[in-house]
Design a protein around this motif. Structure first.
Motif, PDB file in Angstrom:
ATOM      1  N   THR A  36     -48.369 -11.300 -53.812  1.00 10.14           N
ATOM      2  CA  THR A  36     -48.063 -10.256 -54.794  1.00 10.14           C
ATOM      3  C   THR A  36     -48.953 -10.306 -56.033  1.00 10.14           C
ATOM      4  O   THR A  36     -48.794  -9.471 -56.918  1.00 10.14           O
ATOM      5  CB  THR A  36     -46.597 -10.366 -55.260  1.00 10.14           C
ATOM      6  N   ALA A  37     -49.869 -11.294 -56.104  1.00 10.40           N
ATOM      7  CA  ALA A  37     -50.647 -11.485 -57.330  1.00 10.40           C
ATOM      8  C   ALA A  37     -52.067 -11.928 -56.995  1.00 10.40           C
ATOM      9  O   ALA A  37     -52.355 -12.380 -55.881  1.00 10.40           O
ATOM     10  CB  ALA A  37     -49.974 -12.533 -58.219  1.00 10.40           C
ATOM     11  N   ALA A  38     -52.948 -11.810 -57.991  1.00  6.42           N
ATOM     12  CA  ALA A  38     -54.326 -12.282 -57.857  1.00  6.42           C
ATOM     13  C   ALA A  38     -54.352 -13.752 -58.244  1.00  6.42           C
ATOM     14  O   ALA A  38     -54.381 -14.104 -59.421  1.00  6.42           O
ATOM     15  CB  ALA A  38     -55.256 -11.469 -58.749  1.00  6.42           C
ATOM     16  N   LEU A  39     -54.307 -14.619 -57.249  1.00  6.21           N
ATOM     17  CA  LEU A  39     -54.216 -16.067 -57.430  1.00  6.21           C
ATOM     18  C   LEU A  39     -55.560 -16.698 -57.083  1.00  6.21           C
ATOM     19  O   LEU A  39     -56.115 -16.433 -56.006  1.00  6.21           O
ATOM     20  CB  LEU A  39     -53.111 -16.628 -56.534  1.00  6.21           C
ATOM     21  N   TYR A  40     -56.069 -17.561 -57.981  1.00  4.19           N
ATOM     22  CA  TYR A  40     -57.404 -18.137 -57.812  1.00  4.19           C
ATOM     23  C   TYR A  40     -57.373 -19.656 -57.897  1.00  4.19           C
ATOM     24  O   TYR A  40     -56.625 -20.240 -58.694  1.00  4.19           O
ATOM     25  CB  TYR A  40     -58.365 -17.588 -58.883  1.00  4.19           C
ATOM     26  N   ARG A  41     -58.208 -20.273 -57.071  1.00  2.75           N
ATOM     27  CA  ARG A  41     -58.343 -21.725 -57.086  1.00  2.75           C
ATOM     28  C   ARG A  41     -59.027 -22.188 -58.370  1.00  2.75           C
ATOM     29  O   ARG A  41     -59.857 -21.471 -58.933  1.00  2.75           O
ATOM     30  CB  ARG A  41     -59.183 -22.200 -55.899  1.00  2.75           C
ATOM     31  N   TYR A  42     -58.690 -23.399 -58.789  1.00  2.68           N
ATOM     32  CA  TYR A  42     -59.428 -24.023 -59.883  1.00  2.68           C
ATOM     33  C   TYR A  42     -60.719 -24.560 -59.291  1.00  2.68           C
ATOM     34  O   TYR A  42     -60.710 -25.295 -58.295  1.00  2.68           O
ATOM     35  CB  TYR A  42     -58.597 -25.142 -60.512  1.00  2.68           C
ATOM     36  N   PRO A  43     -61.886 -24.193 -59.856  1.00  3.98           N
ATOM     37  CA  PRO A  43     -63.165 -24.443 -59.184  1.00  3.98           C
ATOM     38  C   PRO A  43     -63.508 -25.899 -58.909  1.00  3.98           C
ATOM     39  O   PRO A  43     -64.277 -26.183 -57.989  1.00  3.98           O
ATOM     40  CB  PRO A  43     -64.183 -23.810 -60.132  1.00  3.98           C
TER      41      PRO A  43
ATOM     42  N   PRO B 286     -41.592  -9.505 -58.131  1.00  6.22           N
ATOM     43  CA  PRO B 286     -40.784 -10.158 -57.102  1.00  6.22           C
ATOM     44  C   PRO B 286     -41.370 -11.522 -56.731  1.00  6.22           C
ATOM     45  O   PRO B 286     -42.544 -11.779 -56.967  1.00  6.22           O
ATOM     46  CB  PRO B 286     -40.911  -9.183 -55.922  1.00  6.22           C
ATOM     47  N   GLY B 287     -40.513 -12.369 -56.140  1.00  6.22           N
ATOM     48  CA  GLY B 287     -41.026 -13.655 -55.692  1.00  6.22           C
ATOM     49  C   GLY B 287     -40.043 -14.782 -55.887  1.00  6.22           C
ATOM     50  O   GLY B 287     -38.851 -14.571 -56.133  1.00  6.22           O
ATOM     51  N   PRO B 288     -40.540 -16.017 -55.801  1.00  8.58           N
ATOM     52  CA  PRO B 288     -39.669 -17.190 -55.842  1.00  8.58           C
ATOM     53  C   PRO B 288     -39.237 -17.557 -57.252  1.00  8.58           C
ATOM     54  O   PRO B 288     -39.674 -16.973 -58.246  1.00  8.58           O
ATOM     55  CB  PRO B 288     -40.570 -18.291 -55.254  1.00  8.58           C
ATOM     56  N   SER B 289     -38.353 -18.550 -57.332  1.00  7.57           N
ATOM     57  CA  SER B 289     -37.920 -19.137 -58.598  1.00  7.57           C
ATOM     58  C   SER B 289     -38.329 -20.611 -58.620  1.00  7.57           C
ATOM     59  O   SER B 289     -38.305 -21.283 -57.581  1.00  7.57           O
ATOM     60  CB  SER B 289     -36.397 -19.036 -58.762  1.00  7.57           C
TER      61      SER B 289
ATOM     62  N   ILE C 255     -43.539 -12.609 -64.868  1.00  4.09           N
ATOM     63  CA  ILE C 255     -43.227 -14.034 -64.748  1.00  4.09           C
ATOM     64  C   ILE C 255     -42.319 -14.353 -65.927  1.00  4.09           C
ATOM     65  O   ILE C 255     -42.732 -14.231 -67.083  1.00  4.09           O
ATOM     66  CB  ILE C 255     -44.492 -14.905 -64.764  1.00  4.09           C
ATOM     67  N   ALA C 256     -41.074 -14.741 -65.627  1.00  6.08           N
ATOM     68  CA  ALA C 256     -40.051 -14.860 -66.662  1.00  6.08           C
ATOM     69  C   ALA C 256     -39.582 -16.306 -66.809  1.00  6.08           C
ATOM     70  O   ALA C 256     -39.083 -16.902 -65.842  1.00  6.08           O
ATOM     71  CB  ALA C 256     -38.864 -13.962 -66.328  1.00  6.08           C
ATOM     72  N   PHE C 257     -39.749 -16.853 -68.014  1.00  6.03           N
ATOM     73  CA  PHE C 257     -39.163 -18.134 -68.373  1.00  6.03           C
ATOM     74  C   PHE C 257     -37.759 -17.830 -68.899  1.00  6.03           C
ATOM     75  O   PHE C 257     -37.607 -17.254 -69.978  1.00  6.03           O
ATOM     76  CB  PHE C 257     -39.997 -18.821 -69.456  1.00  6.03           C
ATOM     77  N   ARG C 258     -36.739 -18.193 -68.135  1.00  5.28           N
ATOM     78  CA  ARG C 258     -35.370 -17.821 -68.467  1.00  5.28           C
ATOM     79  C   ARG C 258     -34.615 -19.044 -68.991  1.00  5.28           C
ATOM     80  O   ARG C 258     -34.659 -20.122 -68.384  1.00  5.28           O
ATOM     81  CB  ARG C 258     -34.670 -17.223 -67.255  1.00  5.28           C
ATOM     82  N   LEU C 259     -33.905 -18.831 -70.103  1.00 10.98           N
ATOM     83  CA  LEU C 259     -33.165 -19.891 -70.784  1.00 10.98           C
ATOM     84  C   LEU C 259     -31.678 -19.578 -70.784  1.00 10.98           C
ATOM     85  O   LEU C 259     -31.285 -18.413 -70.890  1.00 10.98           O
ATOM     86  CB  LEU C 259     -33.645 -20.012 -72.238  1.00 10.98           C
ATOM     87  N   PRO C 260     -30.816 -20.592 -70.684  1.00  9.24           N
ATOM     88  CA  PRO C 260     -29.368 -20.335 -70.751  1.00  9.24           C
ATOM     89  C   PRO C 260     -28.982 -19.695 -72.087  1.00  9.24           C
ATOM     90  O   PRO C 260     -29.598 -19.976 -73.123  1.00  9.24           O
ATOM     91  CB  PRO C 260     -28.762 -21.744 -70.627  1.00  9.24           C
ATOM     92  N   ARG C 261     -27.957 -18.847 -72.057  1.00  7.84           N
ATOM     93  CA  ARG C 261     -27.503 -18.177 -73.289  1.00  7.84           C
ATOM     94  C   ARG C 261     -26.671 -19.148 -74.128  1.00  7.84           C
ATOM     95  O   ARG C 261     -25.450 -19.203 -74.003  1.00  7.84           O
ATOM     96  CB  ARG C 261     -26.668 -16.950 -72.941  1.00  7.84           C
ATOM     97  N   THR C 262     -27.343 -19.889 -74.973  1.00 12.04           N
ATOM     98  CA  THR C 262     -26.667 -20.826 -75.865  1.00 12.04           C
ATOM     99  C   THR C 262     -27.278 -20.679 -77.253  1.00 12.04           C
ATOM    100  O   THR C 262     -28.402 -20.180 -77.399  1.00 12.04           O
ATOM    101  CB  THR C 262     -26.847 -22.277 -75.399  1.00 12.04           C
TER     102      THR C 262
END
Length: 267
Positions: free
Chosen positions: A142-149, A80-83, A7-14
């Motif tokens: 693609t991941a282990a996703l869990y509900r908040y109880p 892999p996955g959405p943005s 999971i990538a937090f991508r920032l502009p190259r500035t």
């Protein structure tokens, strides 16, 4: 089955983004699994990315990264996955934050121990329910996703091994972090990134260190929220949730057991 690797937090190259990344690296200097990564072939100089690799269990994924990329605006990408791009156009209510990540690092020097989770709050007004459900399906594939109880739309990705992805998480250990939280947020008018940090400070100590911080109803005994100033304000909100020192533990929150057993897997 494909597994979510990053999971990538991508920032502009500035230059401003490089400064933000350098400040974040200083803030997380005492987190043993936060690794600075430089461009290929570089042995010193500015870092390109900061990578957080789950220390337990062995081989758990996804990793979480914050880094520079060839993007026009900040974005969170699943590989892999959405943005998840910045959404919402309304200006935020209230004054702009007065603390930047450099000041956060200065005040917290020596007190940040771990990263509990990162996350993205998506404004419900800009994220219709069908789009939200489609996002959850894509991540859960693609991941282990869990509900908040307790029923809120706050699902969490827990790092897992390939076997756990195919079956389920049955071993509860400290170190299955950073997790990743998705929030379908009716109270936000624009996208907000969140970084939740474990500190060794008490609530009283954090209140004294960050008088400009706030708390959320029902969660005030767990962490103090510090919104930060950054180069992409006001289109994007970024906040740090500073968790108080835990006297007894590990808790079923730290190990992920509460999410797994009380929340249940989203498939």
């Amino acid at each position: 089955m494909d597994r979510l690797g990053e999971i990538a937090f991508r920032l502009p190259r500035t230059p401003a983004a490089q400064s933000f990344l350098d400040q974040l690296r200083t803030l997380l200097a005492d987190v043993p699994y936060a690794e600075p990564v430089r461009p290929p072939g570089a042995v010193d100089g500015p870092v390109e990315r900061l990578v957080l690799t789950p220390p337990r269990p062995d081989g758990a994924r996804p990793v979480t990264s914050v880094g520079l990329a060839d993007v026009a605006a900040p974005v969170v990408e699943f590989a892999p996955g959405p943005s998840l791009r910045v959404q919402g156009a309304e200006p935020p209510a209230g004054p702009a934050p007065t603390v930047d990540v450099g000041e956060l690092a200065r005040r917290l020097a020596g007190h940040v121990r771990r990263v509990d989770h990162t996350g993205v709050n998506l404004p419900a007004g800009a994220t219709p329910a069908p789009a939200w459900r489609g996002l959850l399906r894509a991540v859960a594939a693609t991941a282990a996703l869990y509900r908040y109880p307790t029923g809120e739309e706050w699902p969490f990705v827990l790092p897992c091994t390939p076997a756990e992805l195919r079956d389920d998480i049955r071993t509860f250990v400290v170190g299955r972090e950073p997790r990743f939280e998705l929030v379908h947020d009716p109270w936000r008018s624009r996208t907000e990134w969140q970084f939740a940090l474990w500190t060794d400070l008490t609530r009283t100590e954090l209140e004294r260190l960050f008088p400009e911080g706030i708390t959320f109803p029902g969660l005030e005994d767990i962490f103090r929220v510090v919104p930060v100033r950054h180069p992409w304000w006001p289109e994007l909100g970024i906040r740090f949730d500073l968790c108080y020192r835990v006297a007894d533990g590990p808790s079923d929150w730290e190990t992920g057991e509460w999410l797994v057993t009380a929340g249940g897997r989203i498939r």
